[in-house]
Every structure is written in C-alpha cells, then in structure tokens.
Scaffold this active site. Sequence first.
Site, short mmCIF file in Angstrom:
data_model
loop_
_atom_site.label_atom_id
_atom_site.label_comp_id
_atom_site.label_asym_id
_atom_site.label_seq_id
_atom_site.Cartn_x
_atom_site.Cartn_y
_atom_site.Cartn_z
N HIS A 263 0.70 -1.11 -0.16
CA HIS A 263 0.01 0.02 0.02
C HIS A 263 0.86 1.20 0.02
O HIS A 263 0.82 2.19 -0.82
CB HIS A 263 -0.86 0.16 1.17
CG HIS A 263 -1.81 -1.19 1.51
ND1 HIS A 263 -2.90 -1.32 0.84
CD2 HIS A 263 -1.58 -2.21 2.26
CE1 HIS A 263 -3.50 -2.43 1.18
NE2 HIS A 263 -2.79 -3.13 2.12
O1 RIB Z 1 -4.69 -0.17 5.11
C1 RIB Z 1 -3.21 -0.18 4.70
C2 RIB Z 1 -2.66 0.88 5.66
O2 RIB Z 1 -2.84 0.77 6.73
C3 RIB Z 1 -1.23 1.08 5.30
O3 RIB Z 1 -0.63 1.97 5.54
C4 RIB Z 1 -0.51 0.02 6.24
O4 RIB Z 1 0.73 0.32 6.69
C5 RIB Z 1 -1.39 0.07 7.41
O5 RIB Z 1 -0.90 1.46 8.15
#
Ligand code: RIB
Length: 337
Positions: A263
């Site tokens: 992500h």
């Molecule tokens: O949903 C994904 C996010 O939540 C990313 O930033 C991961 O590191 C968690 O913080």
Amino acid sequence: LFAPIAPVTTLRAWLQWREIRYDGAMAIPLIIDTDPGTDDAIAILLAFASPELEVLGLTTVAGNVGQPAVTDNALRICDLAGRPDVPVLIGAAAPLSRPLRSATGIHGIDGLGGLDLPPPSRAPACVDAIEYIVETVRYRDGVVLAPIGPLTNIALALRRAPDIARRIARIELMGGGIATGNVTRAAEFNIHADPEAAAIVFGSGAAITMYGLDVTHKAILGPGDAVALRATRTAAADIAARLIDRPHLFRPERYGRPGVPVHDACVVAGLIQPGLFDARSGRVDIVTDDGDQLGRTRAVFESSAPNSRIVENVDRDGFAALLIERLGATPRWPARG
Ligand code: RIB
Ligand code: CA
C-alpha cells in the site's frame, strides 16, 4: 541536529540552509508521516533510494503498532538505509478521540514482520512531530506531506496552525477506499483508526492525492518480485523481499494473484513516477458516525467542490520494476562468507 538548547531555532536555520538538487531540478522536499509497519518500511526505503525526493524527516504515529515501537522501527529503517542525517520525530501515541486499534495481525508484534533488525543506533529528535511539521511547512517552501498511517499527526498540526494548509504543497496520502475496506467492508485501516483526524485533513483545503485500496489492491508484489529483489543482493532489496514473501498473507482470491498489497509504497512511487498511476478529481467525505459505515471515504466524482485526486489504477509491472531498480541500486550487504 536540533540541539536541545534551541530546537526550533536550529530547525529553522537548518531548513533554510538545506536545498537538494537532482538533475538540475529541485528534489521534492518530503515529510513521511508513518506507522512502520511492513509496507511503510518498503515505502521509506524506496524514498531513500530515489534522488527525486529529499526526505526531510520521518514523523511517527501510532497505528500498525503503538509508540514507541513505530518510532524505534523508523529509526531501524534509517539505520538499515544508512541515513543518520534524517531526523525521526515522535508523534501521536493514540488517535484524537478513540482508543488505538493496532494491526499486529498483519505487521507482527514488532510491526516489521519479525525482521528482528538491530536496536536503533540513535535516539529520536528532541522536537515533537507536530511542532516539526508546522515549523518545516512554515519555513521551507514546497514541502509535500506523505502520511502513510492514521492522519492523527497531520490533523493535530492543522489544528495547531491552520495557516499551514495553504503552505503545504500537497498531501499525498495512503488511506481510504471508494469501493472497499480492509478493516470493515466500508473502511480502510488508516482512516478507520482515526476518522475524526481524516475529516479534519480532507476538510482543510490542502491539495490532497488519495491512494486508497482501489489502487493499492492492484499494487500486488509476490514471489517472483521477491526473487528479483533478492537477486540484486542489496540490503534494502533483501529486506523488501522478506516483507513481501509472506505466504500466510497471500490472498489470490482477493487480489487476483499471489502476493501482498504494498500500500504505502504507492505514495512514494507516485511522487517518483506519476505516470504509473491514474486518478480522477472528486470530493471525499469521511463518515465519523459510529456504526458499520464508520471510517468510510465517500467520494463524489462529478463534484462542484472537489477536495482530492483519487488514484484508481496502477501499472503493476512498472511499479514492481521501479521498486526493484531503485532498491537494487542501494548498497549491497557486506559480502557474506
Ligand atoms: O490499509 C493499509 C494501511 O494500513 C497501510 O498504511 C498499512 O501500513 C496500514 O497502516
Ligand atoms: Ca502504514
């Protein structure tokens, strides 16, 4: 850095002195606000490996794991990348008005997937993260904020100094999801963790680019990418491979291929190679009412009052190639016996 006697004065002098140029262009001055976090670690390593970006500092926020673990992890990542020059600043230990709900199920108890990196070689800076964000934006032109965890620190900075909303060049954030959630059906982790903070940020008037699950669930890196990373034999690439190659997290039925969504690295890749992504303008509002919609990012694309660029697609192979190229060009592990 930030001598304890006059931290803010020292910070202001430092900011006005530092200017990094890349290929004649000014490198993008960047603050990464982070809750490391396995994908945070990959994002930060990619930023350090990319001369288009000048990482001014890492501000930490409780999210995937709590404080001080997120701060220690940020310091460990700086050590791994050989970046003692980058200050790490301690931010919020909890959301604005809700208890912290961590994500150790995904990121491990240590927050770094059990990497077992050595303890940090240095302490965090003596200026707190909120002060650092406010002062840096006030005294350095063109600063981009890249929040890749809950938006608590950004909201606190905007509350303390509403004037900075016009000074912030852009907020490039990982969070939300128009079509899906990952904590509930409606909500993504970073927004769900602190919906009140997200509402402040999206309502601030700052220029926002939202990398939500709509795009990050297409940024899937898997076993083949881990093999290519390992083949470069650099420390950063090896760590990224270990954070990707975790089969217990693979959900091919959800993502369409074996691997994990990286992500947070989407935000950094988008700063380096915007052409890898496409986005539409829209208005995003945050559901802050308790219930099954809490933390939802509601988007209207034909809005007369847009507040965000919403990223929807990524060239996955191009994203993987960028990560392998950049992490593969960092220092190698010391020759193994
Ligand atoms: O949903 C994904 C996010 O939540 C990313 O930033 C991961 O590191 C968690 O913080
Ligand atoms: Ca994160």
